[in-house]
Write a protein that holds these residues in place. Structure first.
Motif, mmCIF file in Angstrom:
data_model
loop_
_atom_site.group_PDB
_atom_site.id
_atom_site.type_symbol
_atom_site.label_atom_id
_atom_site.label_comp_id
_atom_site.label_asym_id
_atom_site.label_seq_id
_atom_site.Cartn_x
_atom_site.Cartn_y
_atom_site.Cartn_z
ATOM 1 N N LEU A 37 9.484 0.035 -9.692
ATOM 2 C CA LEU A 37 8.586 0.636 -8.716
ATOM 3 C C LEU A 37 7.287 -0.164 -8.664
ATOM 4 C CD1 LEU A 37 8.988 4.353 -9.862
ATOM 5 C CD2 LEU A 37 10.157 3.273 -7.923
ATOM 6 N N ALA A 38 6.770 -0.407 -7.463
ATOM 7 C CA ALA A 38 5.565 -1.234 -7.321
ATOM 8 C C ALA A 38 4.715 -0.739 -6.157
ATOM 9 C CB ALA A 38 5.959 -2.695 -7.106
ATOM 10 N N SER A 39 3.409 -0.652 -6.397
ATOM 11 C CA SER A 39 2.469 -0.248 -5.344
ATOM 12 C C SER A 39 1.065 -0.651 -5.761
ATOM 13 C CB SER A 39 2.517 1.269 -5.115
ATOM 14 O OG SER A 39 1.542 1.670 -4.159
ATOM 15 N N ASP A 40 0.179 -0.785 -4.789
ATOM 16 C CA ASP A 40 -1.234 -0.992 -5.097
ATOM 17 C C ASP A 40 -1.887 0.283 -5.610
ATOM 18 O OD1 ASP A 40 -1.316 -3.661 -4.502
ATOM 19 O OD2 ASP A 40 -2.203 -3.421 -2.517
ATOM 20 N N TYR A 41 -1.223 1.421 -5.441
ATOM 21 C CA TYR A 41 -1.805 2.702 -5.830
ATOM 22 C C TYR A 41 -0.991 3.347 -6.946
ATOM 23 C CZ TYR A 41 -4.443 1.995 -1.575
ATOM 24 O OH TYR A 41 -5.256 1.445 -0.613
ATOM 25 N N GLY A 42 -1.676 3.665 -8.044
ATOM 26 C CA GLY A 42 -0.998 4.292 -9.162
ATOM 27 C C GLY A 42 -0.377 5.621 -8.795
ATOM 28 N N LYS A 43 -1.033 6.368 -7.900
ATOM 29 C CA LYS A 43 -0.500 7.679 -7.537
ATOM 30 C C LYS A 43 0.857 7.551 -6.841
ATOM 31 C CE LYS A 43 -2.787 8.228 -3.003
ATOM 32 N NZ LYS A 43 -3.722 9.076 -2.231
ATOM 33 N N VAL A 44 1.114 6.434 -6.186
ATOM 34 C CA VAL A 44 2.383 6.256 -5.486
ATOM 35 C C VAL A 44 3.518 6.020 -6.476
ATOM 36 C CG1 VAL A 44 3.657 4.770 -3.893
ATOM 37 C CG2 VAL A 44 1.323 5.478 -3.339
ATOM 38 N N VAL A 45 3.325 5.103 -7.426
ATOM 39 C CA VAL A 45 4.419 4.840 -8.378
ATOM 40 C C VAL A 45 4.654 6.055 -9.259
ATOM 41 C CG1 VAL A 45 4.208 2.331 -8.368
ATOM 42 C CG2 VAL A 45 2.858 3.656 -9.998
ATOM 43 N N LEU A 46 3.591 6.774 -9.640
ATOM 44 C CA LEU A 46 3.773 7.959 -10.469
ATOM 45 C C LEU A 46 4.488 9.068 -9.716
ATOM 46 C CD1 LEU A 46 0.380 8.157 -12.407
ATOM 47 C CD2 LEU A 46 2.630 7.613 -13.342
ATOM 48 N N ALA A 47 4.121 9.280 -8.462
ATOM 49 C CA ALA A 47 4.774 10.315 -7.667
ATOM 50 C C ALA A 47 6.241 9.972 -7.423
ATOM 51 C CB ALA A 47 4.043 10.513 -6.344
ATOM 52 N N GLU A 92 0.815 -1.205 0.000
ATOM 53 C CA GLU A 92 0.000 0.000 0.000
ATOM 54 C C GLU A 92 0.854 1.263 0.000
ATOM 55 O OE1 GLU A 92 -2.874 -0.285 3.116
ATOM 56 O OE2 GLU A 92 -4.169 -1.583 1.911
ATOM 57 N N GLY A 93 2.132 1.115 0.282
ATOM 58 C CA GLY A 93 3.082 2.197 0.159
ATOM 59 C C GLY A 93 3.881 2.002 -1.115
ATOM 60 N N LEU A 94 5.187 1.800 -0.975
ATOM 61 C CA LEU A 94 6.044 1.645 -2.147
ATOM 62 C C LEU A 94 7.076 0.557 -1.905
ATOM 63 C CD1 LEU A 94 6.966 2.787 -4.960
ATOM 64 C CD2 LEU A 94 8.573 4.229 -3.669
ATOM 65 N N LEU A 95 7.186 -0.368 -2.863
ATOM 66 C CA LEU A 95 8.273 -1.330 -2.915
ATOM 67 C C LEU A 95 9.084 -1.026 -4.168
ATOM 68 C CD1 LEU A 95 6.241 -4.492 -1.891
ATOM 69 C CD2 LEU A 95 8.095 -3.480 -0.559
ATOM 70 N N PHE A 96 10.403 -1.104 -4.068
ATOM 71 C CA PHE A 96 11.212 -0.846 -5.251
ATOM 72 C C PHE A 96 12.560 -1.546 -5.142
ATOM 73 C CE2 PHE A 96 12.507 2.620 -2.435
ATOM 74 C CZ PHE A 96 13.880 2.758 -2.650
ATOM 75 N N THR A 97 13.163 -1.778 -6.280
ATOM 76 C CA THR A 97 14.523 -2.304 -6.357
ATOM 77 C C THR A 97 15.301 -1.496 -7.384
ATOM 78 O OG1 THR A 97 14.002 -3.939 -8.078
ATOM 79 C CG2 THR A 97 13.821 -4.677 -5.785
ATOM 80 N N VAL A 98 16.615 -1.491 -7.220
ATOM 81 C CA VAL A 98 17.529 -0.896 -8.190
ATOM 82 C C VAL A 98 18.504 -1.982 -8.609
ATOM 83 C CG1 VAL A 98 19.195 0.944 -8.643
ATOM 84 C CG2 VAL A 98 17.353 1.310 -6.982
ATOM 85 N N SER A 99 18.689 -2.154 -9.907
ATOM 86 C CA SER A 99 19.564 -3.214 -10.409
ATOM 87 C C SER A 99 20.491 -2.659 -11.486
ATOM 88 C CB SER A 99 18.738 -4.374 -10.964
ATOM 89 O OG SER A 99 17.906 -3.933 -12.025
ATOM 90 N N TYR A 100 21.568 -3.426 -11.788
ATOM 91 C CA TYR A 100 22.607 -2.959 -12.698
ATOM 92 C C TYR A 100 22.969 -4.055 -13.702
ATOM 93 C CZ TYR A 100 23.028 0.769 -9.293
ATOM 94 O OH TYR A 100 22.750 1.829 -8.462
ATOM 95 N N SER A 101 23.223 -3.632 -14.936
ATOM 96 C CA SER A 101 23.486 -4.573 -16.022
ATOM 97 C C SER A 101 24.969 -4.932 -16.100
ATOM 98 C CB SER A 101 23.058 -3.953 -17.358
ATOM 99 O OG SER A 101 23.970 -2.917 -17.714
ATOM 100 N N PRO A 102 25.309 -6.005 -16.829
ATOM 101 C CA PRO A 102 26.723 -6.307 -17.077
ATOM 102 C C PRO A 102 27.439 -5.152 -17.769
ATOM 103 C CG PRO A 102 25.346 -8.174 -17.687
ATOM 104 C CD PRO A 102 24.417 -7.044 -17.380
ATOM 105 N N ALA A 103 26.734 -4.427 -18.651
ATOM 106 C CA ALA A 103 27.353 -3.296 -19.352
ATOM 107 C C ALA A 103 27.793 -2.224 -18.360
ATOM 108 C CB ALA A 103 26.375 -2.718 -20.366
ATOM 109 N N TYR A 104 27.013 -1.989 -17.308
ATOM 110 C CA TYR A 104 27.408 -1.018 -16.287
ATOM 111 C C TYR A 104 28.730 -1.411 -15.653
ATOM 112 C CZ TYR A 104 27.723 0.943 -11.589
ATOM 113 O OH TYR A 104 28.187 1.535 -10.436
ATOM 114 N N PHE A 105 28.901 -2.683 -15.334
ATOM 115 C CA PHE A 105 30.096 -3.115 -14.605
ATOM 116 C C PHE A 105 31.349 -3.131 -15.478
ATOM 117 C CE2 PHE A 105 26.707 -4.882 -11.887
ATOM 118 C CZ PHE A 105 27.090 -4.322 -10.684
ATOM 119 N N GLU A 106 31.180 -3.011 -16.786
ATOM 120 C CA GLU A 106 32.342 -2.980 -17.673
ATOM 121 C C GLU A 106 33.180 -1.711 -17.505
ATOM 122 O OE1 GLU A 106 30.863 -3.565 -21.611
ATOM 123 O OE2 GLU A 106 30.664 -5.745 -21.374
#
Length: 428
Positions: free
Chosen positions: A159-169, A110-124
């Protein structure tokens, strides 16, 4: 039943469309439709888990104990603006931007869940290589019949939430378009550190696919009204999903991280709904035994697990039934009666076509490749009446457009991590 707004558009339908459009005007519209007050997040972030992907403990569950994932999703693909290794100043800016999200919203569906990830190209960009404990190859085609574009952005924010206004904000704050977020001052943004190079959106949840069947690839009026995904069946059964422990990297500097594969898949479901009958759909999604014995009620809401123990071995089913089910093929890659990947995928109408953003987490990308090879069922196709795609699970209804591989580092290393923290160090 969701009550329509004053213009006759159901709230959930409108919010899904607003998330797909994005931007300040869509956010404003969502704020007027989603009247629920979302509490602020914690002021002290020290208790947050190191595993960015540790969502299950804060998700609601259905009557069978299966986690109910957030309804609205945004994937932001980013490229780092700097040359060479990231600067400490950029790491600090990114840390302040991400912490602003955590202060603004509770860490739940009901709030916000999120992750940040990085590609192999980034680590090059680093002189050091990733440690041996991280299995992160460049993406590639994984079947003879696919020719995907290979994604190599530096980073992806999910970004993930049950509420569209949360992910958009949250998205607007990361882009530097909001000074406050849910009443909390935004300390920094990612604008200036990253270029935003792509945006992908979608949804998952009861009724949403049926409300958005007016795009190419899916016939109108055919998707079950209560389906959570376009193909009409539940998918997040306990045995079909790896645990968060199973997908976490167990050792090395990136311990408590995971790897992520993101595929962009277009769905072509006219035959699925208009030529195949329910018997065929159940056979191809689960297995022929389930179809013959009416194991699956409705969208499968009666199932605690997918009950694959009732099915024939896939090779036997291919010979005797000339059909092998999608879930049936996955049994061969289970460990201890559990899957080895954790899916957090969601449907999409990006490009005005029914699609699927397939997001999977696994200890190493090799686990995803193994799972995909089982899905391909190449040996089954060669040694039976089951074709390479026809009657071979659900392959014929899906076309992989893009593939990307990523490392989801632990929270302590989520801001522009070095390739090998043990040797290069970080201020994160």
């Amino acid at each position: 039943m969701v009550a329509p707004d004053e213009r006759g558009i159901p709230r959930r339908e409108f919010v899904k469309s607003a998330v797909a459009i994005g931007g300040a005007s869509a956010l404003s519209a969502c704020l007027s439709r989603e009247s629920v007050d979302v509490p602020r997040g914690p002021t002290d972030l020290s208790s947050l888990p190191q595993r960015q992907h540790a969502w299950n403990d804060v998700l609601e569950t259905d009557e069978h104990g299966n986690p109910i994932v957030p309804r609205h999703r945004v994937l932001l693909l980013l490229n780092y603006r700097g040359d060479g290794a990231p600067t400490d100043a950029d790491r600090q800016t990114m840390a302040e931007a991400l912490q602003s999200l955590e202060h603004a919203y509770p860490r739940d569906n009901e709030g916000l869940l999120f992750t940040v990830s990085y590609s192999p190209a980034y680590f090059e960009r680093f002189e050091e290589s990733l440690p041996d404990s991280v299995d992160l190859p460049m993406p590639e085609a994984l079947a003879s019949f696919e020719d995907p574009e290979l994604d190599t952005p530096d980073a992806v924010v999910h970004l993930a939430s049950d509420y569209g206004k949360v992910v958009l904000a949250a998205e607007e704050a990361l882009k530097g378009e909001k000074e406050t977020l849910n009443g909390v001052d935004v300390a920094a943004s990612l604008d200036g550190v990253f270029d935003f190079v792509d945006r992908r959106t979608g949804f998952i949840g009861d009724g949403l696919p049926a409300k958005h069947d007016d795009v190419a690839g899916v016939p109108e009026g055919e998707v079950p009204e209560d389906a959570t995904l376009y193909m009409g069946f539940e998918s997040g059964f306990l045995k079909n999903q790896a645990s968060e422990d199973r997908v976490s990297i167990p050792k090395g500097p990136f311990a408590d991280g995971t790897t992520q594969h993101v595929s962009n898949i277009t769905l072509n479901l006219n035959q699925w709904y208009q030529q195949d009958d329910r018997y065929q759909r159940v056979s191809k999604m689960f297995c022929p035994y389930h179809a013959k014995n009416d194991i699956v009620e409705g969208t499968g809401e009666n199932l605690h697990t997918s009950q694959m123990e009732l099915c024939k071995p896939d090779e036997q089913a291919a010979r005797e039934d000339a059909v092998v089910g999608h879930s049936q093929k996955m049994v061969d890659v289970r460990e201890g009666d559990q899957a080895i990947i954790l899916r957090r995928d969601f449907d999409s109408t990006d490009g005005d076509h029914a699609g699927l953003h397939f997001v999977s987490l696994q200890r190493g990308i090799g686990d995803f490749v193994t799972t995909r090879e089982a899905m391909n069922g190449t040996d089954l196709a060669e040694n039976s009446a089951v074709g390479q795609r026809n009657n071979n699970g659900i392959l014929q209804y899906m076309n992989v457009e893009r593939r990307g591989n990523y490392l989801v580092p632990p929270r302590r290393l989520r801001e522009l991590p070095p390739a090998n923290p043990e040797t290069e160090g970080t201020n994160a």
